[in-house]
Design a protein around this motif. Structure first.
Motif, PDB file in Angstrom:
ATOM      1  N   THR A 155       0.828  -1.209   0.000  1.00  0.00           N
ATOM      2  CA  THR A 155       0.000   0.000   0.000  1.00  0.00           C
ATOM      3  C   THR A 155       0.862   1.258   0.000  1.00  0.00           C
ATOM      4  O   THR A 155       2.048   1.228   0.332  1.00  0.00           O
ATOM      5  CB  THR A 155      -0.907   0.042   1.237  1.00  0.00           C
ATOM      6  OG1 THR A 155      -0.090   0.153   2.414  1.00  0.00           O
ATOM      7  CG2 THR A 155      -1.768  -1.210   1.333  1.00  0.00           C
ATOM      8  N   ALA A 156       0.228   2.369  -0.333  1.00  0.00           N
ATOM      9  CA  ALA A 156       0.918   3.665  -0.289  1.00  0.00           C
ATOM     10  C   ALA A 156       1.395   3.963   1.130  1.00  0.00           C
ATOM     11  O   ALA A 156       2.483   4.535   1.326  1.00  0.00           O
ATOM     12  CB  ALA A 156      -0.025   4.765  -0.769  1.00  0.00           C
ATOM     13  N   GLU A 157       0.610   3.559   2.134  1.00  0.00           N
ATOM     14  CA  GLU A 157       0.995   3.813   3.523  1.00  0.00           C
ATOM     15  C   GLU A 157       2.283   3.089   3.877  1.00  0.00           C
ATOM     16  O   GLU A 157       3.162   3.641   4.559  1.00  0.00           O
ATOM     17  CB  GLU A 157      -0.127   3.369   4.476  1.00  0.00           C
ATOM     18  CG  GLU A 157      -1.398   4.179   4.377  1.00  0.00           C
ATOM     19  CD  GLU A 157      -2.227   3.862   3.125  1.00  0.00           C
ATOM     20  OE1 GLU A 157      -2.723   4.801   2.469  1.00  0.00           O
ATOM     21  OE2 GLU A 157      -2.337   2.662   2.789  1.00  0.00           O
ATOM     22  N   LEU A 183       1.859  12.669   7.235  1.00  0.00           N
ATOM     23  CA  LEU A 183       0.698  13.324   7.848  1.00  0.00           C
ATOM     24  C   LEU A 183      -0.263  13.861   6.794  1.00  0.00           C
ATOM     25  O   LEU A 183      -1.488  13.779   6.944  1.00  0.00           O
ATOM     26  CB  LEU A 183       1.153  14.453   8.766  1.00  0.00           C
ATOM     27  CG  LEU A 183       1.961  14.040   9.999  1.00  0.00           C
ATOM     28  CD1 LEU A 183       2.356  15.266  10.802  1.00  0.00           C
ATOM     29  CD2 LEU A 183       1.180  13.066  10.869  1.00  0.00           C
ATOM     30  N   HIS A 184       0.295  14.422   5.730  1.00  0.00           N
ATOM     31  CA  HIS A 184      -0.533  14.920   4.632  1.00  0.00           C
ATOM     32  C   HIS A 184      -1.352  13.769   4.039  1.00  0.00           C
ATOM     33  O   HIS A 184      -2.556  13.911   3.785  1.00  0.00           O
ATOM     34  CB  HIS A 184       0.369  15.545   3.567  1.00  0.00           C
ATOM     35  CG  HIS A 184      -0.361  16.098   2.386  1.00  0.00           C
ATOM     36  ND1 HIS A 184      -0.870  17.384   2.347  1.00  0.00           N
ATOM     37  CD2 HIS A 184      -0.691  15.533   1.185  1.00  0.00           C
ATOM     38  CE1 HIS A 184      -1.474  17.582   1.183  1.00  0.00           C
ATOM     39  NE2 HIS A 184      -1.367  16.475   0.467  1.00  0.00           N
ATOM     40  N   HIS A 185      -0.701  12.638   3.815  1.00  0.00           N
ATOM     41  CA  HIS A 185      -1.389  11.478   3.240  1.00  0.00           C
ATOM     42  C   HIS A 185      -2.466  10.970   4.199  1.00  0.00           C
ATOM     43  O   HIS A 185      -3.583  10.627   3.773  1.00  0.00           O
ATOM     44  CB  HIS A 185      -0.379  10.372   2.952  1.00  0.00           C
ATOM     45  CG  HIS A 185      -0.981   9.154   2.333  1.00  0.00           C
ATOM     46  ND1 HIS A 185      -1.317   9.079   1.001  1.00  0.00           N
ATOM     47  CD2 HIS A 185      -1.333   7.959   2.877  1.00  0.00           C
ATOM     48  CE1 HIS A 185      -1.838   7.898   0.733  1.00  0.00           C
ATOM     49  NE2 HIS A 185      -1.863   7.198   1.855  1.00  0.00           N
ATOM     50  N   GLU A 186      -2.149  10.917   5.484  1.00  0.00           N
ATOM     51  CA  GLU A 186      -3.133  10.445   6.465  1.00  0.00           C
ATOM     52  C   GLU A 186      -4.361  11.341   6.490  1.00  0.00           C
ATOM     53  O   GLU A 186      -5.500  10.867   6.586  1.00  0.00           O
ATOM     54  CB  GLU A 186      -2.487  10.389   7.851  1.00  0.00           C
ATOM     55  CG  GLU A 186      -1.469   9.277   8.002  1.00  0.00           C
ATOM     56  CD  GLU A 186      -0.875   9.203   9.397  1.00  0.00           C
ATOM     57  OE1 GLU A 186      -0.240   8.177   9.718  1.00  0.00           O
ATOM     58  OE2 GLU A 186      -1.059  10.169  10.178  1.00  0.00           O
ATOM     59  N   GLN A 187      -4.148  12.647   6.385  1.00  0.00           N
ATOM     60  CA  GLN A 187      -5.279  13.576   6.393  1.00  0.00           C
ATOM     61  C   GLN A 187      -6.129  13.433   5.138  1.00  0.00           C
ATOM     62  O   GLN A 187      -7.342  13.626   5.172  1.00  0.00           O
ATOM     63  CB  GLN A 187      -4.771  15.011   6.533  1.00  0.00           C
ATOM     64  CG  GLN A 187      -4.207  15.296   7.922  1.00  0.00           C
ATOM     65  CD  GLN A 187      -3.459  16.613   8.005  1.00  0.00           C
ATOM     66  OE1 GLN A 187      -3.098  17.191   6.985  1.00  0.00           O
ATOM     67  NE2 GLN A 187      -3.201  17.082   9.207  1.00  0.00           N
ATOM     68  N   THR A 199      -6.489  10.590   3.403  1.00  0.00           N
ATOM     69  CA  THR A 199      -7.080   9.258   3.258  1.00  0.00           C
ATOM     70  C   THR A 199      -7.784   8.749   4.501  1.00  0.00           C
ATOM     71  O   THR A 199      -8.622   7.847   4.412  1.00  0.00           O
ATOM     72  CB  THR A 199      -5.991   8.233   2.886  1.00  0.00           C
ATOM     73  OG1 THR A 199      -5.040   8.149   3.960  1.00  0.00           O
ATOM     74  CG2 THR A 199      -5.282   8.628   1.593  1.00  0.00           C
ATOM     75  N   GLY A 200      -7.409   9.298   5.661  1.00  0.00           N
ATOM     76  CA  GLY A 200      -7.966   8.766   6.897  1.00  0.00           C
ATOM     77  C   GLY A 200      -7.321   7.470   7.331  1.00  0.00           C
ATOM     78  O   GLY A 200      -7.800   6.801   8.257  1.00  0.00           O
ATOM     79  N   ILE A 201      -6.203   7.082   6.699  1.00  0.00           N
ATOM     80  CA  ILE A 201      -5.508   5.829   7.014  1.00  0.00           C
ATOM     81  C   ILE A 201      -4.171   6.162   7.660  1.00  0.00           C
ATOM     82  O   ILE A 201      -3.371   6.906   7.093  1.00  0.00           O
ATOM     83  CB  ILE A 201      -5.270   4.984   5.747  1.00  0.00           C
ATOM     84  CG1 ILE A 201      -6.595   4.698   5.043  1.00  0.00           C
ATOM     85  CG2 ILE A 201      -4.559   3.687   6.105  1.00  0.00           C
ATOM     86  CD1 ILE A 201      -6.426   4.046   3.684  1.00  0.00           C
ATOM     87  N   THR A 244     -10.296  12.891   0.894  1.00  0.00           N
ATOM     88  CA  THR A 244     -10.285  12.708  -0.555  1.00  0.00           C
ATOM     89  C   THR A 244      -9.711  11.374  -0.997  1.00  0.00           C
ATOM     90  O   THR A 244      -9.969  10.928  -2.109  1.00  0.00           O
ATOM     91  CB  THR A 244      -9.457  13.822  -1.223  1.00  0.00           C
ATOM     92  OG1 THR A 244      -8.106  13.740  -0.754  1.00  0.00           O
ATOM     93  CG2 THR A 244     -10.014  15.189  -0.878  1.00  0.00           C
ATOM     94  N   ALA A 245      -8.903  10.717  -0.156  1.00  0.00           N
ATOM     95  CA  ALA A 245      -8.284   9.440  -0.503  1.00  0.00           C
ATOM     96  C   ALA A 245      -7.553   9.524  -1.838  1.00  0.00           C
ATOM     97  O   ALA A 245      -7.710   8.672  -2.704  1.00  0.00           O
ATOM     98  CB  ALA A 245      -9.338   8.322  -0.530  1.00  0.00           C
TER      99      ALA A 245
END
Length: 273
Positions: free
Chosen positions: A124-126, A165-169, A171-173, A217-218
């Motif tokens: 995954t991206a995460e 942190l930007h990605h988490e915001q 996607t919520g993941i 926005t995921a």
């Protein structure tokens, strides 16, 4: 077993698997048998009659990193890769987390930048984002506080935390770091707070700063754009220049190249969510 220390030195120890051992393919490595032997020493071939007929029973390396144990083997010719020992081969990496990949790629190729293009399709991206942040964090942990390279690695890690942190915001993941290897963990000096605590602190600060996040926005393309924006200037290391300190240029170049490779992987839909 070969062990990659957090300072990127390789200790050649007898090869042994921990139980349970990793069986998930987390990525690959394009290198010759000779190149890998030069880094990790001779491969291991389990004795005849061991009863283990799995692919990993062929010629392999069991490698310990700060991010856990990995098994490296030649997918196409697992039992005799030395038949074409000077030719690049498609080596597969089994591990519990993709965070083992930057370590292996760096010691074999001289840079972590290739790991982003050699992930398994299911990563995954995460996992991609946290793998590189984890690698930078643990490399800094071997150096004395205030050391110039340690400062640079921490600033580069902070580049990644900003992207995480930007990605988490978006996607919520959450991007969760891997557990520290119980073997490698005994050699880490723990001069730094564990990465999970660093992330927790950063998340709390970001939550206070941005309460108006809006809708989720995921969109990993947006994350790729942020990585690409950071790569040319590697903005965090400009702090060092402002204080009259010169970053290690080779490390900075490798960091920029790795960010660009990660941005490319995300923008083209790999790794997958």
């Amino acid at each position: 077993m070969p062990m990659i220390a957090a300072d990127l030195s390789v200790r050649r120890e007898p090869c042994a698997r921990r139980t349970p051992y990793p069986v998930d393919t987390v990525g690959c490595l394009d290198a010759s048998y000779n190149d890998i032997c030069a880094v990790f020493g001779d491969a291991v071939l389990p004795p005849a009659g061991s009863g283990d007929e799995s692919v990993a029973a062929g010629v392999e390396w069991v490698i310990e990193t700060a991010a856990g144990q990995a098994i490296l083997f030649d997918r196409d010719n697992p039992f005799d890769p030395q038949l074409q020992s000077a030719q690049p081969a498609d080596w597969h990496v089994w591990g519990g987390h993709s965070a083992v990949l930057p370590w292996i790629h760096h010691v074999v190729t001289g840079s972590p930048q290739t790991f982003a293009s050699c992930l398994a399709p299911s990563i995954t991206a995460e996992e991609l984002l946290i793998s590189y942040a984890d690698y930078l964090h643990h490399r800094a942990s071997t150096l004395p506080p205030g050391d110039l390279l340690a400062t640079q690695l921490i600033l580069q890690r902070n580049d990644m935390i900003d992207v995480v942190l930007h990605h988490e915001q978006n996607t919520g993941i959450h991007c969760e770091p891997p557990d520290i290897s119980p073997v490698a963990g005994t050699t880490l000096p723990y001069t730094l707070m564990p990465l999970c605590e660093v992330l927790g602190t950063a998340r709390r600060h970001r939550a206070r700063e941005r309460r108006d996040l809006g809708r989720i926005t995921a969109d990993q393309v947006d994350t790729a754009r942020l990585l690409a924006d950071k790569a040319p200037g590697a903005a965090s290391t400009t702090v060092m220049v402002e204080y009259g300190q010169q970053p290690n240029q080779a490390e900075l170049d490798a960091h920029k190249a790795t960010l660009k490779a990660m941005a490319t992987a995300l923008a083209h839909g790999s790794p997958t969510d």
